[in-house]
Design an enzyme around this catalytic site. Structure first.
Site, mmCIF file in Angstrom:
data_model
loop_
_atom_site.group_PDB
_atom_site.id
_atom_site.type_symbol
_atom_site.label_atom_id
_atom_site.label_comp_id
_atom_site.label_asym_id
_atom_site.label_seq_id
_atom_site.Cartn_x
_atom_site.Cartn_y
_atom_site.Cartn_z
ATOM 1 N N LYS A 1 2.697 -3.604 11.131
ATOM 2 C CA LYS A 1 1.377 -3.705 11.750
ATOM 3 C C LYS A 1 1.548 -4.207 13.172
ATOM 4 O O LYS A 1 2.537 -4.874 13.485
ATOM 5 C CB LYS A 1 0.492 -4.700 10.978
ATOM 6 C CG LYS A 1 -0.998 -4.432 11.132
ATOM 7 C CD LYS A 1 -1.417 -3.218 10.310
ATOM 8 C CE LYS A 1 -2.888 -2.945 10.422
ATOM 9 N NZ LYS A 1 -3.332 -1.968 9.423
ATOM 10 N N LYS B 1 0.835 -1.201 0.000
ATOM 11 C CA LYS B 1 0.000 0.000 0.000
ATOM 12 C C LYS B 1 0.874 1.258 0.000
ATOM 13 O O LYS B 1 0.643 2.186 -0.775
ATOM 14 C CB LYS B 1 -0.919 -0.008 1.218
ATOM 15 C CG LYS B 1 -1.977 1.080 1.166
ATOM 16 C CD LYS B 1 -2.768 1.153 2.455
ATOM 17 C CE LYS B 1 -3.598 -0.080 2.675
ATOM 18 N NZ LYS B 1 -4.467 0.037 3.862
#
Length: 430
Positions: A104, A92
């Site tokens: 993450k 992304k």
């Protein structure tokens, strides 16, 4: 659930590899996360008992810059889920040309069972355990499922306490008073709206003639519903985790939002009397919503909503993924056969990470932008990258998803090649 997540993400990566010239080194490099951390977070509960929660942080790749990615508080959080999401973030950030790698984090718990005091102790405890693993130049946190500005503020504050210096750039999505950016809380929806506005004219679609159903009436879904409604789209259905409502002639989104905010549910949405429009609506399930005959379907809830089992029921002509990974790889193939255009999460929902980048830049420079400036820069970047990806999809005759991955992989490969690859060392290319 999450075993399929990483398999899915890897499958999409493999699909895109057929269309790129990329060194073996780069492929090998992207197969594994750079670093993974699992921690135990002891929390003293309000009743005096001690509970230990499992926390995770994965930095998947930092070839293009420090890791960047959210922290989620959810019962299903596992190392595998966090790794999958970090892998997605890598692509992304590259697809949007942000100077970040993918990361993450998460803690496995049901946040609704904790008091505010317990949540604060947990949030600070998480930072205590991972402080050496993160930093403004290493890995930057952001809000995700069930984490918000308040929690980001606690996390930034705890990191600053540990480092003995104010470090706003370690966390994005903070309250404005602690160095947050204007427009960050609505960035995911605003970015998705810009992509929809840029793409629909390519199919000769005008807002007035376009019907929309939105699954997930949370932060992103509700805000996007409002933007589409204001722009003249006919939003005919919305749902949250409890269920949804449908009205063929279109819903009055501001009233739905007002009701949801006062009662926490979208059921029986139209209040009495004159406050809101009384519109006949049907109560529907989330599955019903996914199968509605609408022009645009927006899955804005959790991952794996449209799977091989229910993809055939899907009648939408366009799907814009506002959630992460709402459509499985197997469902992709079925939707493609049905002629449904899927606009992928790594483009559509990238407004959040893009404005997180703007927040980080503002924190580092100490110069803060107006909401107009933030949105103008966001629109420019979302539209520019959407057009790039659209062009790749047309040239290679592939889906928008594959095109987005091709676009991202090319950027990652360039960054990896800049450090030297086998080709360079063996063949002496300069």
């Amino acid at each position: 659930m999450s075993d399929s997540l990483f398999a899915d993400a890897s499958q999409r990566f493999a699909q895109a590899l057929k269309y790129v010239q990329i060194s073996e080194d780069a492929i090998e490099h992207l197969k594994y996360p750079k670093a993974s951390l699992q921690v135990s977070i002891p929390v003293r509960m309000d009743d005096g008992s001690l509970r230990v929660f499992q926390g995770y942080r994965v930095r998947y790749d930092d070839t293009r810059g420090p890791g960047k990615g959210g922290v989620r508080f959810h019962p299903s959080v596992s190392m595998d889920e966090v790794q999958s999401l970090a892998f997605w973030m890598t692509f992304k950030c590259a697809a949007l040309n942000l100077p970040f790698g993918g990361a993450k984090g998460g803690v496995a718990l049901n946040p609704k069972e904790l008091s505010k005091f317990e949540l604060e102790r947990l949030s600070r405890g998480y930072i205590e355990e991972i402080a050496d693993f993160i930093g403004p130049d290493v890995d930057i946190l952001a809000p995700d499922v069930y984490t918000n500005q308040m929690i980001m503020g606690w996390m930034m504050d705890q990191y600053s306490v540990i480092k003995r210096k104010i470090s706003p750039a370690v966390v994005t999505g903070k309250p404005l008073t602690m160095g947050g950016s204007l427009g960050r809380d609505t960035a995911t929806a605003t970015g998705a709206f810009y992509v929809i506005e840029a793409m629909m004219p390519k199919f000769g679609r005008r807002p007035q003639e376009t019907t929309v159903a939105i699954q997930g009436f949370g932060n992103a879904g509700a805000e996007l519903a409002q933007l589409l409604w204001q722009a003249g789209y006919r939003v005919v259905a919305v749902s949250d985790s409890q269920g949804g409502i449908y009205a063929a002639q279109g819903l009055d989104i501001p009233s739905v939002r007002q009701f949801k905010e006062t009662t926490r549910s979208v059921k029986a949405v139209y209040c009495e009397g004159t406050v809101c429009n009384i519109v006949d609506h049907e109560v529907i399930t989330n599955q019903d919503l996914l199968a509605l005959d609408v022009d645009i379907l927006v899955p804005a809830a959790l991952e794996n909503q449209i799977m091989a089992e229910n993809a055939a029921n899907c009648r939408a002509k366009f799907i814009f993924e506002v959630a992460n990974g709402p459509v499985s790889a197997a469902a992709d193939a079925i939707l493609e056969q049905k002629g449904c255009q899927v606009f992928p999460d790594i483009l559509v929902n990238a407004g959040g990470v893009t404005v997180s980048y703007f927040e980080w830049v503002q924190n580092r420079s100490g110069l803060y932008w107006s909401l107009g400036e933030v949105n103008q820069r966001l629109r420019q970047r979302m539209v520019e990258e959407a057009e790039h990806i659209w062009k790749i999809a047309q040239e290679l005759a592939v889906s928008m998803r594959t095109a987005a991955y091709v676009h991202a992989i090319n950027r990652l490969a360039e960054a990896l090649a800049a450090k030297g690859t086998r080709d360079y060392y063996v063949n002496g290319h300069h």
